[in-house]
Every structure is written in structure tokens, then in C-alpha cells.
Design a protein around this motif. Structure first.
Motif, PDB file in Angstrom:
ATOM      1  N   THR A   1       0.811  -1.228   0.000  1.00 24.92           N
ATOM      2  CA  THR A   1       0.000   0.000   0.000  1.00 24.92           C
ATOM      3  C   THR A   1       0.835   1.266   0.000  1.00 24.92           C
TER       4      THR A   1
ATOM      5  N   ARG B   1      -5.226  -1.605  -2.120  1.00 25.85           N
ATOM      6  CA  ARG B   1      -6.162  -2.096  -1.106  1.00 25.85           C
ATOM      7  C   ARG B   1      -6.899  -3.342  -1.595  1.00 25.85           C
ATOM      8  N   VAL B   2      -7.269  -3.341  -2.864  1.00 23.15           N
ATOM      9  CA  VAL B   2      -7.940  -4.527  -3.423  1.00 23.15           C
ATOM     10  C   VAL B   2      -6.982  -5.719  -3.422  1.00 23.15           C
TER      11      VAL B   2
ATOM     12  N   ILE C   1      -4.635  -6.299  -1.265  1.00 26.25           N
ATOM     13  CA  ILE C   1      -4.592  -6.787   0.114  1.00 26.25           C
ATOM     14  C   ILE C   1      -5.821  -7.637   0.414  1.00 26.25           C
ATOM     15  N   LEU C   2      -6.989  -7.158  -0.019  1.00 25.19           N
ATOM     16  CA  LEU C   2      -8.232  -7.899   0.234  1.00 25.19           C
ATOM     17  C   LEU C   2      -8.202  -9.265  -0.445  1.00 25.19           C
TER      18      LEU C   2
ATOM     19  N   ALA D   1      -5.835 -11.520   1.420  1.00 28.88           N
ATOM     20  CA  ALA D   1      -6.415 -11.927   2.696  1.00 28.88           C
ATOM     21  C   ALA D   1      -7.401 -13.083   2.510  1.00 28.88           C
ATOM     22  N   VAL D   2      -8.250 -12.963   1.506  1.00 28.68           N
ATOM     23  CA  VAL D   2      -9.242 -14.016   1.249  1.00 28.68           C
ATOM     24  C   VAL D   2      -8.554 -15.319   0.849  1.00 28.68           C
TER      25      VAL D   2
ATOM     26  N   LEU E   1      -6.950  -8.203   6.852  1.00 27.35           N
ATOM     27  CA  LEU E   1      -8.246  -7.520   6.775  1.00 27.35           C
ATOM     28  C   LEU E   1      -8.387  -6.481   7.887  1.00 27.35           C
TER      29      LEU E   1
ATOM     30  N   LEU F   1      -5.749  -3.435   7.442  1.00 27.48           N
ATOM     31  CA  LEU F   1      -5.801  -2.634   6.212  1.00 27.48           C
ATOM     32  C   LEU F   1      -6.280  -1.200   6.447  1.00 27.48           C
TER      33      LEU F   1
ATOM     34  N   THR G   1      -4.012 -11.664  -7.879  1.00 28.49           N
ATOM     35  CA  THR G   1      -4.234 -10.257  -7.524  1.00 28.49           C
ATOM     36  C   THR G   1      -4.148  -9.325  -8.728  1.00 28.49           C
TER      37      THR G   1
END
Length: 444
Positions: free
Chosen positions: A126, A141-142, A144-145, A148-149, A177, A180, A437
Motif C-alpha cells: 500500500t 487495497r484490493v 490486500i483484500l 487476505a481471502v 483484513l 488494512l 491479484t
């Protein structure tokens, strides 16, 4: 080799390798141990990702084919991974001696270092010194999301496989999550949040678990994550929502301070020697405060004869849990108390700064440490490999208590990581994570 101009490229997420510069991508140029490269606004001599004078030369590690990695962070991450190998398959700490003490050091502290470096990973994606904004910030940010998933799903799947390892990956995904929203904060603010969370969150967790009237079991009964990780028996799983937050092996309420502390450190100019010295002193001070403070507090709170360090509740997981309120004075690595978090954070910070310093000044050290650095650059692959290896070897009880197995698995993963990184820029699972990603690049 010649002084090619390459941009500073940060390492990403959990062992994900950096990309390559356009020039290197076109020419296929590779950097070797001892080579120097002229860097534009790039890194300090340890590959720390901080700005230096344009045209300055940096020492890079052999496994870096193109671009510039944070080799000191990779070294620390490699140590964390092999530390978890030791905790799971190495000799029992109870055997005593130097080897027993070394094994005890890895218990809990390796995973804490891993969590601490998760904070580093978040900011590497980030924006480390300066948060990314606009489209780049949204894409980060996306990413990272998505990571995380994926880690949540992968960790749940590994737990559902019946492994004897207490898998950290699902917890790791949850840390991403939860942390972030903090990725744009300054170092000072992050440090304050880390301190406050280390003081407050363990107390909240202790109160909630002590006053549990059955609601955790009720929630777990209908928790899809608990059903999946428990293979249809949610009550046997610690990887449901309640486990990930409160009752599991690495509960977010008591492990999030490690992540936030890692983010605070990542925000600093780590090429500055003064800052490094201050951080090293801080790390040693935190370790002394955590473990030493626990030892002093337990000494005055209990009339019992103080045990040796290998059975001391201020240091070792082999110790008996102190009774009642005295438990909150302990600093055992997995006790989830404030003092254990303070001590383990101090160890993690000290290891990181030592790794950065070691990678700074010696080409010989980099040559020797290259296989371990390579492991750190593909830590997700290395971690999953050891989970699979433990299952294949049929160990039913951990730690397995086998020094030959520990040495063998460590040698295999270091040789694999070294050879793989000679030809590829990312580890196998890191490449899959990177590809997954890529969808974030569509964000506008």
C-alpha cells in the motif's frame, strides 16, 4: 556487470517476489551476489527501500535476478519460517542444553516474527514510506483484500486436511483484513496504536473468554469456517470466526499488536543508521521489559520457588500456567498476555534490525545467507511445503522431536528456493498469488 539503471521495487505480501524493471524485463539482465547497480531514488545497501542519492550503488543478493528486493526483510522472514520448522519438527526443548534452549526460542517467537512482518508486507503493497493514493491506492487495497481471502481459504483448507500443524495462514489473512484500514497512518500513530492494543486487547480477550456462557460454542455451531476446517465437526475446530479472533492458536485480538508494530517500523527510514540503532535499542528494551518484567512480577506475586528458565512462566511454553490472576503476569510465548506481546515484539524487532544490518555490509555474508534469503522471498511456498512434509512423514504428535528431519527439511527448502530463484522471480505459490491479484489492476 555494468551499472544498469533499475527502479526501486518493493517486495510484496507473504513472500511474494517483486516485479522486474522494464529494462531488465526486455534484456533479461540478472544481478548476482557482489554486483552493484546504479539505483534511481532506490534503496540503502541492505535493500531497505529507502531513498538514497541517485546514482548510489547498492549491494544485492544473488537470488535477486532483477529489480531490488528488501533482502534484510527476506532474511528475517526466512528465519521465521525455519523457526516454525524447528518448533514443529525439531527436538523437544525439554531435553535441555544449548539445543533445547535454541528450540525453545523458536516456539511462539517465530510465529510472532511472522506476524510482525505481516505488517511490513501490508505497507510494502500500500506504500511504505508514503501511502499510495488515487487509483494506485485503490488497487493496492484490493490486492490486500484478495490476498487476505486467499490466505483465509488456504489456511482453512490446510486445517481441514487434518494436519497436526496449527496453521497460521487463515489468521494471517484476518490480520490483513483488520490492519488494512490503518495502512495510511503515520509511524508515530501506528506505534501508539500498537502499544495501546498490546495493553488493552489481551485484557478484553481474557474477560470475554472467562465470562463465556456458551455463546462461543453457539456461534461456532453455525460458523461455515468452523464447519469447513473441522470437516463437518465445528466443535473440533479453532479456525472458525471465534477461533480466529479469540480462542485459536494465534487469535487476532492478541496478535494484531504484532502486525501494527510491524507497520509502524515499516513506515520509518530504515536506511538511516541512527534510526536503526534506536530501533535495535527499542527491541532489546521491549524484550527486557516483557520477559524481565514478567519475571519480577511473578517473583513478588508468588511464594513458589522460581524454576529454571526452561520451565519459567516468564519465558517458556513448557512452564505450568500460573493460577488465577497471576496468569496475566506471565510472558510465555503463547500466553496471549500483554507482557508476552511486549517481549515477543522486542525479539521480532531485534531480529529484523539485525537482519537488515547483516545484509548491509558484507558480500561474503550475502553469499552464505542467499539460500535462507531465498526461502524468505517465497515464504508461503516454504510454509506450505513443511505442512505437506509433516503430513507425508506421518507425524502424529508435534513437535516431532527429530533433529535429522529438521535439518533435512531445512536443507531441502533452502536448496529448492535457491535453485528456483535463479530462474524465476517468484516462488510457485507466490506466482499464483500474484496472478490472482492481477485483477486489482482493473480497479479505476
Amino acid at each position: 556487470m555494468g551499472h544498469n539503471v533499475i527502479p526501486a521495487l518493493p517486495a510484496a505480501s507473504i513472500g511474494d517476489a517483486v516485479g522486474q524493471s522494464e529494462g531488465a524485463a526486455r534484456t533479461g539482465a540478472a544481478l548476482r551476489v557482489g554486483d552493484t547497480a546504479r539505483v534511481e531514488g532506490a534503496v540503502g545497501a541492505g535493500g531497505v527501500g529507502d531513498t538514497v542519492r541517485p546514482g548510489a550503488t547498492v549491494l544485492v543478493s544473488d537470488h535477486v535476478r532483477v529489480g531490488v528486493r528488501l533482502v534484510g526483510v527476506d532474511l528475517a522472514r526466512g528465519l521465521a519460517v525455519l523457526g516454525m520448522y524447528a518448533a514443529h519438527v525439531g527436538p523437544e526443548p525439554g531435553q535441555g542444553g544449548v539445543l533445547g534452549f535454541a528450540m525453545e526460542v523458536t516456539h511462539g517467537r517465530s510465529s510472532a516474527l511472522f506476524a510482525f512482518l505481516a505488517g511490513f508486507s501490508i505497507l510494502l503493497i500500500t506504500g511504505r514510506r508514503v501511502p499510495k493514493t488515487g487509483r494506485a491506492g485503490r488497487q493496492a487495497r484490493v490486492k490486500i483484500l484478495i490476498r487476505a481471502v486467499i490466505l483465509l481459504v488456504l489456511g482453512t483448507a490446510l486445517t481441514a486436511s487434518g494436519t497436526k500443524v496449527e496453521v497460521i495462514l487463515a489468521y494471517y489473512g484476518l490480520y490483513f483484513l483488520l490492519a488494512l484500514p490503518l495502512a495510511r497512518l503515520r509511524a508515530g500513530t501506528l506505534a501508539v496504536l500498537a502499544a495501546v492494543s498490546a495493553l488493552v486487547l489481551p485484557q478484553i480477550m481474557a474477560v470475554v473468554t472467562a465470562t463465556d456462557s456458551g455463546w462461543t460454542a453457539a456461534v461456532t455451531r453455525f460458523d461455515p469456517l468452523a464447519w469447513l476446517s473441522g470437516r463437518g465437526d465445528p466443535g473440533s475446530s479453532n479456525d472458525g470466526v471465534v477461533g480466529l479472533l479469540l480462542t485459536g492458536s494465534y487469535p487476532a485480538l492478541s496478535w494484531l499488536p504484532f502486525v501494527v508494530a510491524g507497520m509502524a517500523v515499516a513506515r520509518l527510514d530504515l536506511a538511516d543508521k541512527v534510526i536503526r540503532v534506536r530501533l535495535a535499542a527499542t527491541g532489546l528494551g521491549l524484550a527486557t521489559l516483557g520477559y524481565g518484567g514478567s519475571a519480577v512480577a511473578l517473583h513478588f506475586a508468588s511464594d513458589a520457588t522460581a524454576p529454571g528458565i526452561m520451565h519459567a512462566p516468564w519465558w517458556s511454553d513448557m512452564a505450568e500456567d500460573p493460577a488465577g490472576w497471576q496468569y496475566q503476569l506471565s510472558a510465555m510465548p503463547h500466553s496471549e498476555t500483554t507482557l508476552s506481546i511486549v517481549g515477543n515484539t522486542g525479539v521480532a524487532l531485534t531480529v529484523l534490525i539485525a537482519s537488515l544490518a547483516a545484509c548491509d555490509g558484507s558480500r561474503r555474508f550475502l553469499r552464505v545467507a542467499t539460500p535462507l534469503i531465498a526461502v524468505g522471498s517465497m515464504s508461503l511456498t516454504a510454509y506450505v511445503f513443511h505442512v505437506a512434509a509433516i503430513a507425508a512423514l506421518g507425524f502424529e504428535v508435534l513437535p516431532a522431536g527429530s533433529l535429522p528431519v529438521l535439518l533435512g527439511l531445512s536443507a531441502i527448502i533452502m536448496m529448492f528456493a535457491y535453485c528456483w530463484s535463479r530462474f524465476f522471480h517468484r516462488g510457485p505459490l507466490e506466482w499464483l498469488l500474484y496472478r490472482a491479484t492481477r485483477v486489482a489492476e482493473r480497479v479505476r
